[in-house]
Design a protein around this motif. Structure first.
Motif, PDB file in Angstrom:
ATOM      1  N   LYS A  32       0.837  -1.201   0.000  1.00 38.70           N
ATOM      2  CA  LYS A  32       0.000   0.000   0.000  1.00 38.70           C
ATOM      3  C   LYS A  32       0.873   1.254   0.000  1.00 38.70           C
ATOM      4  CE  LYS A  32      -3.693   2.286   2.604  1.00 38.70           C
ATOM      5  NZ  LYS A  32      -4.627   2.149   3.736  1.00 38.70           N
ATOM      6  N   PHE A  33       1.927   1.249   0.801  1.00 39.30           N
ATOM      7  CA  PHE A  33       2.842   2.388   0.848  1.00 39.30           C
ATOM      8  C   PHE A  33       3.411   2.663  -0.540  1.00 39.30           C
ATOM      9  CE2 PHE A  33       6.921   4.402   1.088  1.00 39.30           C
ATOM     10  CZ  PHE A  33       6.733   5.410   2.013  1.00 39.30           C
ATOM     11  N   LEU A  34       3.915   1.617  -1.205  1.00 40.73           N
ATOM     12  CA  LEU A  34       4.526   1.794  -2.523  1.00 40.73           C
ATOM     13  C   LEU A  34       3.525   2.297  -3.564  1.00 40.73           C
ATOM     14  CD1 LEU A  34       6.980  -1.227  -2.756  1.00 40.73           C
ATOM     15  CD2 LEU A  34       7.558   1.208  -2.730  1.00 40.73           C
ATOM     16  N   LEU A  35       2.317   1.762  -3.536  1.00 38.50           N
ATOM     17  CA  LEU A  35       1.293   2.230  -4.478  1.00 38.50           C
ATOM     18  C   LEU A  35       1.003   3.716  -4.280  1.00 38.50           C
ATOM     19  CD1 LEU A  35      -1.392  -0.604  -4.614  1.00 38.50           C
ATOM     20  CD2 LEU A  35      -0.220   0.449  -6.551  1.00 38.50           C
ATOM     21  N   LEU A  36       0.775   4.101  -3.025  1.00 40.97           N
ATOM     22  CA  LEU A  36       0.467   5.499  -2.742  1.00 40.97           C
ATOM     23  C   LEU A  36       1.666   6.407  -3.025  1.00 40.97           C
ATOM     24  CD1 LEU A  36      -1.657   4.880   0.430  1.00 40.97           C
ATOM     25  CD2 LEU A  36      -2.443   6.067  -1.621  1.00 40.97           C
ATOM     26  N   TYR A  37       2.849   5.960  -2.697  1.00 43.55           N
ATOM     27  CA  TYR A  37       4.061   6.745  -2.933  1.00 43.55           C
ATOM     28  C   TYR A  37       4.285   6.942  -4.428  1.00 43.55           C
ATOM     29  CZ  TYR A  37       8.979   8.144  -2.688  1.00 43.55           C
ATOM     30  OH  TYR A  37      10.163   8.824  -2.814  1.00 43.55           O
ATOM     31  N   ALA A  38       4.209   5.860  -5.193  1.00 45.77           N
ATOM     32  CA  ALA A  38       4.484   5.930  -6.630  1.00 45.77           C
ATOM     33  C   ALA A  38       3.416   6.722  -7.378  1.00 45.77           C
ATOM     34  CB  ALA A  38       4.604   4.529  -7.217  1.00 45.77           C
ATOM     35  N   LEU A  39       2.159   6.473  -7.045  1.00 50.71           N
ATOM     36  CA  LEU A  39       1.080   7.092  -7.811  1.00 50.71           C
ATOM     37  C   LEU A  39       0.752   8.517  -7.364  1.00 50.71           C
ATOM     38  CD1 LEU A  39      -1.222   4.011  -8.398  1.00 50.71           C
ATOM     39  CD2 LEU A  39       0.495   5.014  -9.919  1.00 50.71           C
ATOM     40  N   GLY A 142      12.822   3.199  -2.087  1.00 51.86           N
ATOM     41  CA  GLY A 142      13.604   2.169  -1.402  1.00 51.86           C
ATOM     42  C   GLY A 142      13.997   2.582   0.005  1.00 51.86           C
ATOM     43  N   MET A 143      14.316   3.853   0.174  1.00 55.75           N
ATOM     44  CA  MET A 143      14.696   4.352   1.490  1.00 55.75           C
ATOM     45  C   MET A 143      13.511   4.299   2.458  1.00 55.75           C
ATOM     46  SD  MET A 143      17.878   5.371   1.304  1.00 55.75           S
ATOM     47  CE  MET A 143      18.360   4.214   0.065  1.00 55.75           C
ATOM     48  N   PHE A 144      12.344   4.708   1.981  1.00 50.60           N
ATOM     49  CA  PHE A 144      11.162   4.751   2.837  1.00 50.60           C
ATOM     50  C   PHE A 144      10.585   3.370   3.129  1.00 50.60           C
ATOM     51  CE2 PHE A 144      10.955   9.273   1.645  1.00 50.60           C
ATOM     52  CZ  PHE A 144      10.782   9.810   2.898  1.00 50.60           C
ATOM     53  N   VAL A 145      10.724   2.449   2.190  1.00 49.02           N
ATOM     54  CA  VAL A 145      10.169   1.104   2.402  1.00 49.02           C
ATOM     55  C   VAL A 145      10.806   0.446   3.625  1.00 49.02           C
ATOM     56  CG1 VAL A 145      10.180  -1.233   1.452  1.00 49.02           C
ATOM     57  CG2 VAL A 145       9.299   0.646   0.103  1.00 49.02           C
ATOM     58  N   GLU A 146      12.104   0.528   3.736  1.00 47.45           N
ATOM     59  CA  GLU A 146      12.767  -0.082   4.896  1.00 47.45           C
ATOM     60  C   GLU A 146      12.380   0.625   6.190  1.00 47.45           C
ATOM     61  OE1 GLU A 146      14.368  -2.983   5.209  1.00 47.45           O
ATOM     62  OE2 GLU A 146      13.737  -3.190   3.138  1.00 47.45           O
ATOM     63  N   ASN A 163      -3.426  -2.250   8.131  1.00 44.12           N
ATOM     64  CA  ASN A 163      -3.635  -1.117   7.230  1.00 44.12           C
ATOM     65  C   ASN A 163      -3.110  -1.480   5.843  1.00 44.12           C
ATOM     66  OD1 ASN A 163      -4.213   1.372   6.133  1.00 44.12           O
ATOM     67  ND2 ASN A 163      -2.594   2.452   7.221  1.00 44.12           N
ATOM     68  N   SER A 164      -3.698  -2.520   5.266  1.00 38.79           N
ATOM     69  CA  SER A 164      -3.238  -2.961   3.954  1.00 38.79           C
ATOM     70  C   SER A 164      -4.262  -2.733   2.849  1.00 38.79           C
ATOM     71  CB  SER A 164      -2.856  -4.441   3.998  1.00 38.79           C
ATOM     72  OG  SER A 164      -3.967  -5.220   4.390  1.00 38.79           O
ATOM     73  N   ALA A 165      -5.514  -2.509   3.218  1.00 40.71           N
ATOM     74  CA  ALA A 165      -6.557  -2.314   2.208  1.00 40.71           C
ATOM     75  C   ALA A 165      -6.582  -0.852   1.758  1.00 40.71           C
ATOM     76  CB  ALA A 165      -7.919  -2.702   2.777  1.00 40.71           C
TER      77      ALA A 165
END
Length: 193
Positions: A32-39, A142-146, A163-165
């Motif tokens: 979810k973090f990556l989707l929101l971050y990227a988009l 990559g920095m924020f994911v870790e 908090n995955s949905a």
């Protein structure tokens, strides 16, 4: 201790504990973090930072202003990462994520993005700046994911399941982010032609 909830996750009221023993930060799944971050082209970090500092303030009663810390998040990222690492240390949890180096690299990426925009401001530089910023956003991911994984481990939810949905609001913000990115690319194409 009274249970508190944040984003559907049960947290404990730990105001009586020292600052470094707090662990109630913003839990979110990495996907979810990556989707929101990227988009949102990295814009999600403002909200992410706000939620972390707001949860921290609620649990500790610390005299901070989460909104200020989210608007100026690059200046507070080291402090946030330090709180996460201190919490991990106090709980005896091992998670290697090099919080200081990661925070400094994120600050460097932001600084580099600003400098690129300042020094490469001719219309002919537009494509280069756009591409460079996309690379910097990807590196930042990559920095924020870790960091998010460390927060999730600290909060006893390593996968961020609570908090995955994606909510309707998440979808709206992703749509706005994609529209914004499309407009930027369109504007770059107009400048180049």
């Amino acid at each position: 201790m009274n249970p508190l909830t944040a984003t559907g996750c049960t947290l404990l009221d730990k105001r009586a504990l020292p600052d470094d023993e707090q662990s109630g930060l913003y839990i979110v799944s990495v996907t979810k973090f990556l989707l929101l971050y990227a988009l949102t082209a990295g814009g999600y970090v403002f909200y992410w930072s706000y939620r972390n500092w707001a949860a921290y303030k609620e649990l500790t009663g610390a005299p901070i202003t989460p909104l200020i810390r989210s608007v100026f998040w690059p200046f507070f990222i080291l402090c946030l990462f330090e709180k996460v690492q201190n919490g991990l240390d106090m709980k005896g949890r091992t998670y290697f994520w090099h919080h200081e180096t990661r925070g400094l690299l994120i600050m460097f990426l932001v600084m580099l993005s600003v400098l690129l925009s300042l020094f490469f401001n001719r219309p002919s530089d537009t494509v280069f700046v756009l591409f460079a910023n996309l690379v910097l956003i990807a590196c930042g991911a990559g920095m924020f994911v870790e960091a998010q994984r460390a927060i999730n481990v600290l909060s006893d939810d390593p996968n961020g399941r609570c908090n995955s949905a994606l909510s309707g609001t998440n979808v709206v913000w992703m749509a706005v982010g994609v529209l914004y990115m499309a407009l930027v690319v369109y504007a770059v194409c107009i400048v180049e032609s």
